[in-house]
Structure formats: C-alpha cells, structure tokens
Design an enzyme around this catalytic site. Structure first.
Site, PDB file in Angstrom:
ATOM      1  N   ASN A  43     -10.280   0.193   1.100  1.00  0.00           N
ATOM      2  CA  ASN A  43      -9.133   0.207   2.015  1.00  0.00           C
ATOM      3  C   ASN A  43      -9.546   0.743   3.384  1.00  0.00           C
ATOM      4  O   ASN A  43     -10.100   1.839   3.468  1.00  0.00           O
ATOM      5  CB  ASN A  43      -8.047   1.143   1.483  1.00  0.00           C
ATOM      6  N   HIS A  71      -9.749   4.920  -0.883  1.00  0.00           N
ATOM      7  CA  HIS A  71      -8.835   5.105   0.256  1.00  0.00           C
ATOM      8  C   HIS A  71      -9.547   5.966   1.289  1.00  0.00           C
ATOM      9  O   HIS A  71     -10.510   6.660   0.983  1.00  0.00           O
ATOM     10  CB  HIS A  71      -7.556   5.797  -0.205  1.00  0.00           C
ATOM     11  N   ASP A  82       2.401   5.028  -5.487  1.00  0.00           N
ATOM     12  CA  ASP A  82       1.795   6.326  -5.178  1.00  0.00           C
ATOM     13  C   ASP A  82       2.731   7.441  -5.634  1.00  0.00           C
ATOM     14  O   ASP A  82       3.686   7.774  -4.953  1.00  0.00           O
ATOM     15  CB  ASP A  82       1.533   6.406  -3.670  1.00  0.00           C
ATOM     16  N   ASP A  90       0.839  -1.203   0.000  1.00  0.00           N
ATOM     17  CA  ASP A  90       0.000   0.000   0.000  1.00  0.00           C
ATOM     18  C   ASP A  90       0.876   1.257   0.000  1.00  0.00           C
ATOM     19  O   ASP A  90       1.841   1.349   0.755  1.00  0.00           O
ATOM     20  CB  ASP A  90      -0.878  -0.048   1.264  1.00  0.00           C
TER      21      ASP A  90
HETATM   22 ZN    ZN Z   1      -4.502   5.382   1.017  1.00  0.00          ZN
END
Ligand code: ZN
Length: 279
Positions: free
Chosen positions: A227, A205, A105, A83
């Site tokens: 998530n 998220h 990310d 993640d």
């Molecule tokens: Zn996140």
C-alpha cells in the site's frame, strides 16, 4: 476491461511471490494518473479508496463510479479496494457497489470485538464473492498496528485469521503510516515467519516510509500487497507547488492539477514495476 477481482490478482501475486501495488486514489485526477501509470508499466494495480477519502467526498459512490469507468477503458487489470474502513456499513456498501475487496480496520476495538466485527464483514463479503483484508487491533498507540515499534505476533496472527476467515492480513512489521521520509526499518525475519505461519497474503501499510530496496526485500521475504499513498501525494503536490510558484498568475485549476497528474504517471509506473519485478 471491467474491474478485475482483487482475489484473482492477489492469488496470482502470492503464488509467484511477487508484490502487488495498491495505491490510493483521492480524486478523479489521481485515479486517472494511477491507471495511466499502470498502463505505462503494463502491470496490474489495485486502486484504493480510504474511509477518510469517502468522508472528504461526502460519499462513496462518485469516486467509485469514476474508478469503475477508468478500469473499463484500461488496457491492464485494475481492481478496486476499500482501504481502512472502520465503519461496518461502509464496508458493506462497498461490497454492494462492486468493489473487489474491502479492508475492515477494527484496530480501535478490543481484540474480541475486532474479531467479531471482522468475521461479520468477512461473511457478508464472501457471500458476494468479495475479498477481505483486516489487521490486528490488539496493539495500542495512535496508529494502532502501524505505530512504530509495534509488531504482529505470528501466533496471534494465526488465531486471528482462523477466527475471522479473512483472506489477507495487514501486519505490523516496522512501517508506519503517513511518513514523508523513507526512514522505516522493516523486520524481514518477521515477514517470513508471518507468511509461513498464517498462509495468507500479507499487506504492508505505510510503505511510503520504506526505502525502495527494503520494499523489494520485504516482498522477497513474503509480503504481497504493498500500500502506498503518502509518497504519491508528495509527488503530486510538489508538482502543483512548482507550477504555482512558476506561474503565480494562473487561475485555471486544470493547469496546476494537470501538472500534478502528469508528474504522478511515471512515478506510479516506476513503483509498480519495482513492486512487481523487484527492480
Ligand atoms: Zn494503512
């Protein structure tokens, strides 16, 4: 059973318009509790390890090995996901270690750099059969794409998916990270538009800040991967705090950590069921 490929669980949930729970593990006991909760629910679960968690442990391998071992003895499908990796090398290490998926990310990068880095990770991962999640990084703010008020533009999302070849997309639809109260308002119309336009599974998220019924509505609108981290931290820590307040002379750390682990299991089962069944 051995770790399940994230791609398989995601394709199944996406096809049936069901939610797929993806919960963060932060140490051995949360991993144990999450797998036990999935078994109690009789449903699949993605275990996630964040880059922050890797930093906390000083490396990726120990918790990865623990998650793999717990999956091996689990009676339900368990997948393993990295993640929020901002470090490309960490994403590649996870691919090499047998993760079923990685999230790169690039929210801290310019749009073009984010596209290039994400595409590099996608090529590396896909060559090894690993599924890739990414998020749009064009928007500013401390929390990047998950800052309150930030929204993902469907046409930008289409262009980003085409340019990077990612399998799933984390989108900004009103939720925000690390919320300890369920006060987010999620834009259901935008979720439906993003699913229709991009054609890839969407990831929510910051789900800890979204009320249960809104989570169900978000999934019905087209969200797939849900998530959750902060909410489960709250449940664990509340139980530890209650134990220590009731037992101020306790010294064996297993006693209070066990209280946290035991409190987590039924809440994990409840939340996985809500995400999968919509009730
Ligand atoms: Zn996140």
């Amino acid at each position: 059973m051995p770790l399940s490929p994230t791609s398989k669980l995601m394709a199944d949930a996406f096809g049936r318009k069901r939610g797929l729970a993806a919960f963060n593990i932060i140490h051995l006991e949360t991993a144990e509790a999450l797998v036990a909760g999935a078994e109690m629910a009789g449903l699949p679960l993605i275990l996630q390890i964040s880059e922050n968690c890797v930093k906390y442990h000083g490396g990726l391998v120990p918790l990865t090995r623990a998650a793999q071992a717990l999956a091996d003895r689990s009676t339900v499908p368990i997948a393993l996901h990295l993640d929020h990796a901002e470090d490309e090398h960490l994403a590649m290490e996870a691919v090499d270690l047998g993760f079923g998926s990685v999230m790169y990310d690039g929210a801290h990068l310019d749009y073009e750099d984010n596209v290039n880095a994400t595409a590099r990770i996608a090529r590396y991962a896909h060559a090894r059969g690993v599924y890739v999640e990414a998020e749009l990084g064009k928007v500013g703010g401390k929390d990047g794409a998950h800052a309150p008020g930030v929204r993902t533009d469907p046409q930008e999302a289409v262009a980003f998916v085409a340019a990077t070849n990612v399998d799933a997309l984390a989108v900004a639809v009103g939720s925000s990270h690390a919320m300890t109260a369920k006060t987010s308002t999620v834009d259901m119309g935008l979720i439906a538009a993003l699913r229709r336009e991009t054609g890839v599974p969407l990831v929510l998220h910051g789900s800890s800040g979204v009320p249960d019924q809104d989570l169900v509505s978000a999934i019905r609108s087209g969200m797939t991967k849900i998530n959750v981290s902060t909410h489960l931290n709250c449940v664990f820590t509340r139980a530890v705090r209650e134990y220590l307040e009731a037992n101020p002379a306790a010294v064996d750390s297993r006693k209070y950590i066990k209280a946290g682990r035991e409190a987590l299991v039924p809440e994990v089962a409840r939340l996985i069921t809500l995400i999968n069944d919509g009730r």
